[in-house]
Design an enzyme around this catalytic site. Structure first.
Site, PDB file in Angstrom:
ATOM      1  N   CYS A 116       0.788  -1.146  -0.161  1.00  0.00           N
ATOM      2  CA  CYS A 116      -0.136  -0.048   0.002  1.00  0.00           C
ATOM      3  C   CYS A 116       0.761   1.198   0.112  1.00  0.00           C
ATOM      4  CB  CYS A 116      -0.843  -0.111   1.387  1.00  0.00           C
ATOM      5  SG  CYS A 116      -1.913  -1.580   1.290  1.00  0.00           S
ATOM      6  N   HIS A 132      -3.999   6.882   1.616  1.00  0.00           N
ATOM      7  CA  HIS A 132      -4.389   5.460   0.937  1.00  0.00           C
ATOM      8  C   HIS A 132      -5.688   4.959   1.509  1.00  0.00           C
ATOM      9  CE1 HIS A 132      -4.284   0.996   0.506  1.00  0.00           C
ATOM     10  NE2 HIS A 132      -4.102   0.803   1.611  1.00  0.00           N
ATOM     11  N   ASN A 146     -10.244  -1.213  -1.420  1.00  0.00           N
ATOM     12  CA  ASN A 146      -8.926  -1.063  -0.944  1.00  0.00           C
ATOM     13  C   ASN A 146      -7.983  -1.572  -2.218  1.00  0.00           C
ATOM     14  OD1 ASN A 146      -6.273  -1.256  -0.234  1.00  0.00           O
ATOM     15  ND2 ASN A 146      -6.866  -1.291   2.155  1.00  0.00           N
TER      16      ASN A 146
HETATM   17  N1  ACO Z   1     -18.422 -10.419   7.519  1.00  0.00           N
HETATM   18  C1  ACO Z   1     -18.886 -10.924   8.616  1.00  0.00           C
HETATM   19  N2  ACO Z   1     -18.336 -11.055   9.868  1.00  0.00           N
HETATM   20  C2  ACO Z   1     -16.808 -11.199   9.706  1.00  0.00           C
HETATM   21  C3  ACO Z   1     -16.267 -10.693   8.555  1.00  0.00           C
HETATM   22  C4  ACO Z   1     -16.782 -10.407   7.524  1.00  0.00           C
HETATM   23  N3  ACO Z   1     -16.642 -10.187   6.124  1.00  0.00           N
HETATM   24  N4  ACO Z   1     -14.772 -10.687   8.745  1.00  0.00           N
HETATM   25  C5  ACO Z   1     -14.818 -11.015   9.984  1.00  0.00           C
HETATM   26  N5  ACO Z   1     -15.985 -11.572  10.824  1.00  0.00           N
HETATM   27  C6  ACO Z   1     -16.177 -11.643  12.062  1.00  0.00           C
HETATM   28  C7  ACO Z   1     -15.071 -12.312  12.631  1.00  0.00           C
HETATM   29  O1  ACO Z   1     -15.074 -13.582  12.372  1.00  0.00           O
HETATM   30  C8  ACO Z   1     -15.327 -12.028  14.086  1.00  0.00           C
HETATM   31  O2  ACO Z   1     -16.292 -13.173  14.348  1.00  0.00           O
HETATM   32  P1  ACO Z   1     -16.254 -13.699  16.281  1.00  0.00           P
HETATM   33  O3  ACO Z   1     -16.448 -12.650  16.942  1.00  0.00           O
HETATM   34  O4  ACO Z   1     -17.308 -14.881  15.920  1.00  0.00           O
HETATM   35  O5  ACO Z   1     -14.896 -14.248  16.140  1.00  0.00           O
HETATM   36  C9  ACO Z   1     -15.863 -10.875  14.142  1.00  0.00           C
HETATM   37  O6  ACO Z   1     -16.529 -10.591  12.903  1.00  0.00           O
HETATM   38  C10 ACO Z   1     -15.181  -9.670  14.498  1.00  0.00           C
HETATM   39  O7  ACO Z   1     -13.874  -9.597  13.910  1.00  0.00           O
HETATM   40  P2  ACO Z   1     -12.634  -8.644  14.248  1.00  0.00           P
HETATM   41  O8  ACO Z   1     -11.501  -9.320  13.497  1.00  0.00           O
HETATM   42  O9  ACO Z   1     -12.754  -8.486  15.856  1.00  0.00           O
HETATM   43  O10 ACO Z   1     -13.418  -7.450  13.594  1.00  0.00           O
HETATM   44  P3  ACO Z   1     -13.165  -6.062  13.837  1.00  0.00           P
HETATM   45  O11 ACO Z   1     -14.186  -5.192  14.152  1.00  0.00           O
HETATM   46  O12 ACO Z   1     -11.730  -5.887  14.222  1.00  0.00           O
HETATM   47  O13 ACO Z   1     -12.813  -5.835  12.242  1.00  0.00           O
HETATM   48  C11 ACO Z   1     -11.297  -5.803  10.745  1.00  0.00           C
HETATM   49  C12 ACO Z   1     -12.076  -6.413  11.160  1.00  0.00           C
HETATM   50  C13 ACO Z   1     -12.394  -4.437   9.716  1.00  0.00           C
HETATM   51  C14 ACO Z   1     -10.336  -6.199   9.501  1.00  0.00           C
HETATM   52  C15 ACO Z   1     -10.551  -4.622  11.471  1.00  0.00           C
HETATM   53  O14 ACO Z   1      -9.644  -5.171  12.217  1.00  0.00           O
HETATM   54  C16 ACO Z   1      -9.949  -3.398  10.837  1.00  0.00           C
HETATM   55  O15 ACO Z   1     -10.697  -2.530  10.386  1.00  0.00           O
HETATM   56  N6  ACO Z   1      -8.546  -3.473  10.657  1.00  0.00           N
HETATM   57  C17 ACO Z   1      -7.700  -2.710   9.930  1.00  0.00           C
HETATM   58  C18 ACO Z   1      -7.355  -3.619   8.763  1.00  0.00           C
HETATM   59  C19 ACO Z   1      -7.737  -2.900   7.602  1.00  0.00           C
HETATM   60  O16 ACO Z   1      -8.478  -2.372   7.022  1.00  0.00           O
HETATM   61  N7  ACO Z   1      -6.975  -3.632   6.411  1.00  0.00           N
HETATM   62  C20 ACO Z   1      -6.870  -2.932   5.248  1.00  0.00           C
HETATM   63  C21 ACO Z   1      -6.059  -3.780   4.245  1.00  0.00           C
HETATM   64  S1  ACO Z   1      -4.334  -3.204   4.705  1.00  0.00           S
HETATM   65  C22 ACO Z   1      -3.838  -1.801   4.260  1.00  0.00           C
HETATM   66  O17 ACO Z   1      -4.444  -1.469   3.468  1.00  0.00           O
HETATM   67  C23 ACO Z   1      -3.115  -1.190   5.283  1.00  0.00           C
END
Ligand code: ACO
Length: 333
Positions: free
Chosen positions: A115, A260, A290
């Protein structure tokens, strides 16, 4: 030579729109979950069953930039191509793009900084132009993620985020002091290399990818989402403050910040951290997801076509990505 200016931009995304509701058919997810956690409503994916690489998307983006600049392919002196999804393991995607543009002999460099790749590429292009090594540099970011995602429930945390696309920026020299690229700051911390990565194919394995790897899903991107989030919301504002400070400027001088397009929640935290108004921050993640290395040039091209930036305005770019890597650039557009 005083510096490096943006001559023109172009972008291209595939026609195929994949909505969150479409993803509900493929995995256990919901439009509500995806929008709340990421801000993505839809993304573009290349059509299935066709061999379309990032270099094909980059070619169209480049042609659009050339048209706006009233230049031709032959006016490009060097290509820098940022991607984490090269068409093939080797040679670099820049060579494929060079061939598709009908160019022969000019330098063609791939940047593998995910990224942050566009900003790493900008830093190199700026150095090439300032030193006179090359006059006109084509800097592209292009990705085809869709062919490499686990679109089952197992991969849902990652696969709902990413989209395909390309952005191209033509860069050239400027004699005017204080014009163009004012500074670029870059960073990386390899301690987190495996918190956002793809394991195989990998040359440390023999063979580089075997059926057991595939069964375990190690050919798909893996992400420690909360770790990525925590680092991104600190590193991006930090890089912005640094690049502005080095240029003797402050956040109040920013006309437009293009971060980004990682995740809308990350963008909102970056905006809050820098205390910027809504009109100072650009976001189009709802439409494209993304697109990693392509996200900044794609957003820049769209921001320009929407009239969000005039010549002379201060443009700031910021990125964070796998590695972890990060960076920011200040540009007097
Ligand atoms: N749909 C439904 N449920 C989902 C999905 C989905 N697509 N993906 C994960 N879940 C579930 C998980 O399995 C988990 O279930 P559980 O509680 O039964 O175990 C629940 O949702 C919560 O999961 P978390 O990982 O705790 O979710 P969180 O609220 O942290 O959100 C996310 C996940 C969106 C990835 C978050 O961590 C985030 O925003 N991270 C930043 C990473 C990012 O955006 N990266 C982008 C790419 S990298 C870059 O460009 C730098």
């Amino acid at each position: 030579m005083a510096g490096t200016r943006i001559i023109a931009t172009g972008s291209h995304v595939p026609d195929r729109v994949v909505t969150n509701v479409d993803l509900e058919e493929l995995m256990d997810t919901s439009d509500e979950w995806i929008q709340q956690r990421t801000g993505v409503k839809e993304r573009r994916w290349v059509p299935e069953g066709r061999e379309i690489g990032g270099s094909d998307l980059a070619k169209v983006a480049t042609e659009r930039a050339l048209k706006k600049a009233e230049l031709e392919e032959g006016d490009i002196d060097a290509i820098i191509y940022a991607t984490l999804s090269p068409d093939h393991m080797f040679p670099g995607a820049a060579c494929f793009l060079q061939q598709k543009l009908g160019l022969k002999g000019i330098a063609a460099l791939d940047i593998r900084n995910q990224c942050s790749g566009f900003l790493y590429g900008l830093s190199i292009a700026d150095a090439w132009i300032r030193t006179g090594a090359y006059e006109r540099v084509l800097l592209v970011g292009a990705e085809v993620h869709s062919t490499g995602l686990d679109i089952s429930t197992r991969g849902r945390d990652v696969s709902v985020i990413f989209g395909d696309g390309a952005g191209a920026v033509l860069l050239g020299p400027t004699d005017k002091n204080g014009d163009g690229v004012l500074g670029v700051t870059l960073g990386a911390d390899g301690r987190y290399a495996k918190d956002l990565w793809v394991d195989v194919p990998g040359s440390i394995y023999h063979p580089q990818c075997d059926p057991a790897h595939m069964t375990e899903g190690r050919q798909y991107p893996q992400m420690e989402g909360s770790k990525v989030f925590k680092h991104a919301v600190v590193k991006m504002p930090g890089a912005v403050r640094r690049v502005l400070g080095d240029a003797g400027l402050g956040t109040e001088d920013i006309r437009l910040l293009i971060p980004h397009q990682a995740n809308l929640r990350i963008t909102e935290m970056v905006q809050q951290g820098l205390r910027l108004r809504d009109d100072q921050v650009f976001s189009n993640i709802h439409k494209y997801g993304n697109t990693t290395a392509a996200s900044i040039p794609l957003a820049l091209d769209e921001a320009l076509s929407e009239g969000r930036l005039e010549r002379g305005d201060l443009l700031v770019l910021a990125a964070f990505g796998a590695g972890f890597t990060w960076g920011a650039a200040a540009i007097r557009y």
